[in-house]
Structure formats: structure tokens, C-alpha cells
Design an enzyme around this catalytic site. Structure first.
Site, short mmCIF file in Angstrom:
data_model
loop_
_atom_site.label_atom_id
_atom_site.label_comp_id
_atom_site.label_asym_id
_atom_site.label_seq_id
_atom_site.Cartn_x
_atom_site.Cartn_y
_atom_site.Cartn_z
CB SER A 37 42.71 58.18 44.04
OG SER A 37 43.75 58.85 44.53
N GLY A 68 40.91 60.47 47.43
CA GLY A 68 41.17 61.78 47.96
C GLY A 68 41.29 61.41 49.59
CG ASN A 100 45.10 61.44 50.24
OD1 ASN A 100 45.17 62.25 49.55
ND2 ASN A 100 44.47 60.11 49.98
CG ASP A 220 50.65 62.93 40.49
OD1 ASP A 220 49.91 61.09 40.42
OD2 ASP A 220 49.02 63.37 40.95
CG HIS A 223 47.39 59.73 41.28
ND1 HIS A 223 47.48 61.32 41.77
CD2 HIS A 223 45.62 58.73 42.05
CE1 HIS A 223 47.18 61.24 42.59
NE2 HIS A 223 45.78 60.30 43.12
#
Length: 264
Positions: A37, A68, A100, A220, A223
Site C-alpha cells: 500500500s 496489504g 507486511n 497512522d 501511510h
């Protein structure tokens, strides 16, 4: 009306079945992006840096990044295979994962890689099935070698940092995925190169200061906003330019001096 000489030439091609010169249908080199992402096209108030990279390149860019995903899930879902099928000689593939790929396989989420820097394997239970999980560098090496076998060039990029100002003061240390990425590029061979995108991004964020960078992480610590993604894309461009351009040499619209940041 066409001149007589031109008309006769066209009729001659038709009559003899001679095809037009292949240069008329030549295909430009293409840059493919594979990532998560932080690279992918997004919506709302966040954006991935891959959306802004085309503004710095004279080559077409196809963004195959998807939110993700890890090196493992991108592999298992056949997304690397899709790019392998698409690439042609001299195409360039930028691969960047890491956000991730951590975690524990004791509660397997389908994204966590097997710990290790080489060809170690782990056995895990995911969705009720026993699966073999490879290491982060193994997934990158396997994908990179498959693309190189098709004649493509590969850029392995270190993951971008989470907000390095999150704790109140600037803090950044390259993760193990940076080392793994660099090693993977070496293992793939001369048709691959490593770009330390994470360090270049962190250095620019340090120079911008906490107030400006915090705004670039609206939801967050991972991102970025569209403005932040633009800065992160610039950091990638700076890293490539400082390396002499690598496989993108001659296709960069920017000069090294025109992009923020310093060479490291």
C-alpha cells in the site's frame, strides 16, 4: 491527394505483401511496480508513492502494487507471475516490500515470511492447510530471477520508513528488510540493482522537520498523504540518480541537483 511517388510505394507494399517497417510498431520499455500500500494507488486522504513516479520518468509506468501484501502473499496470489508474463526484454521492474512481512507464523496471517536471510523454509498452518513458507529474500530472488530470465532488469528497493518523528524526536534505523533487499539484488545478479529508498526517504523527512512530516501521515505511522507520497517518490528518484541512474539512466526527467535531499 497523395503524391504519385507515395501512392505507388503504398500500392507496391500491398501488391508484394511486404509489411511495414517494424520500427513503426516498436514498443517502449515499460516500468512495472510491485509492492504494498505504500506504493499502490489509494483513495481518500492517503496515497502510494508509485502514483507520482511517472512524473519523473520518460517511460510508461504500470503500477501493480496492492495494499496489504507482502513478498510472500504477492507470490502466493500469483501477482509476481502476472508481471513475469507481461515483461519483455529491457523492461524494468521495481520491487519494494517489507511493511507486511514481519510477525509470527504461530498465528499465520498469510503474509508473514519465514525468518532468515537465505533459503530457510518454515512449515505453517494457514486457512486450515499446511503450507511451506520461504524467507523474504528468497521470495524476492525467485521473482527477480524469473523476470531477468525474460530479459527484464530488476530494482530491489528497501521499504520506506514509518513516520520517523512519531516518538517526538527523529529516529530511523534501517530494518532487516533493507539488508535482505540488498542481499537479494546481489543474488539475482548483474541484471538487478539495490536502491536504499528507506534511508533516502528518512533523510529528507529529517530535513523537513516534525511538524511538516507529521501532517504527511494523516491516519497512522505508515501511510502517507498525497503530498507525502510525492516526497517519497522524490526520494526514490534521488536514490536512483545518486547511483548514476542505473537501469533508469537516460529515462529520468530530473537532474540530481533538482531533487531534494543529498546523496549518501
Amino acid at each position: 491527394m497523395l503524391p504519385i511517388s507515395t501512392l505507388l510505394g503504398v500500392l507496391g507494399l500491398v501488391a508484394t505483401g511486404i509489411s511495414a517497417p517494424s520500427s513503426l510498431v516498436s514498443r517502449a520499455q515499460t516500468v512495472y511496480l510491485a509492492g504494498d500500500s505504500t506504493m499502490a494507488k489509494a483513495t481518500s486522504n492517503i496515497q502510494g508513492w508509485g502514483v507520482y513516479l511517472p512524473y519523473s520518468l520518460s517511460l510508461p509506468v504500470v503500477n501493480k502494487a496492492i495494499g496489504g501484501r507482502s513478498a510472500r502473499s504477492f507470490t502466493v496470489e500469483g501477482r509476481f507471475d502476472e508481471i513475469v508474463k507481461l515483461v519483455q526484454p529491457n523492461d524494468i521492474v521495481v520491487i519494494e516490500f517489507g511493511h507486511n512481512d514481519g510477525g509470527s507464523l504461530s498465528t499465520d496471517n498469510g503474509r508473514t515470511d519465514c525468518p532468515g536471510a537465505g533459503n530457510e523454509t518454515c512449515t505453517s498452518n494457514y486457512n486450515g492447510q499446511t503450507v511451506t513458507v520461504l524467507t523474504y529474500p528468497a521470495y524476492l530472488v525467485n521473482a527477480g530471477r524469473a523476470m531477468v530470465a525474460k530479459g527484464a532488469k530488476v530494482i530491489i528497493s528497501s521499504p520506506t520508513p514509518n513516520n520517523p518523528w512519531e516518538g517526538g524526536t527523529f529516529t530511523y534505523s534501517p530494518s532487516r528488510f533493507t539488508t535482505y533487499s540488498k542481499d537479494a539484488a546481489t543474488k539475482i545478479g548483474p541484471s538487478a540493482m539495490f536502491v536504499d529508498h528507506g534511508t533516502y526517504t528518512a533523510n529528507i523527512f529529517k530535513s523537513l522537520g516534525k511538524a511538516k512530516v507529521d501532517v504527511m501521515y494523516p491516519n497512522d505511522h505508515t501511510h502517507t498523504s498525497p503530498a507525502g507520497a510525492d516526497v517519497v517518490a522524490g526520494a526514490f528518484v534521488k536514490a536512483v540518480l545518486c547511483a548514476g541512474g542505473g537501469f533508469l539512466n537516460g529515462f529520468m526527467k530530473n537532474s540530481t541537483a533538482s531533487v531534494a535531499g543529498a546523496c549518501v
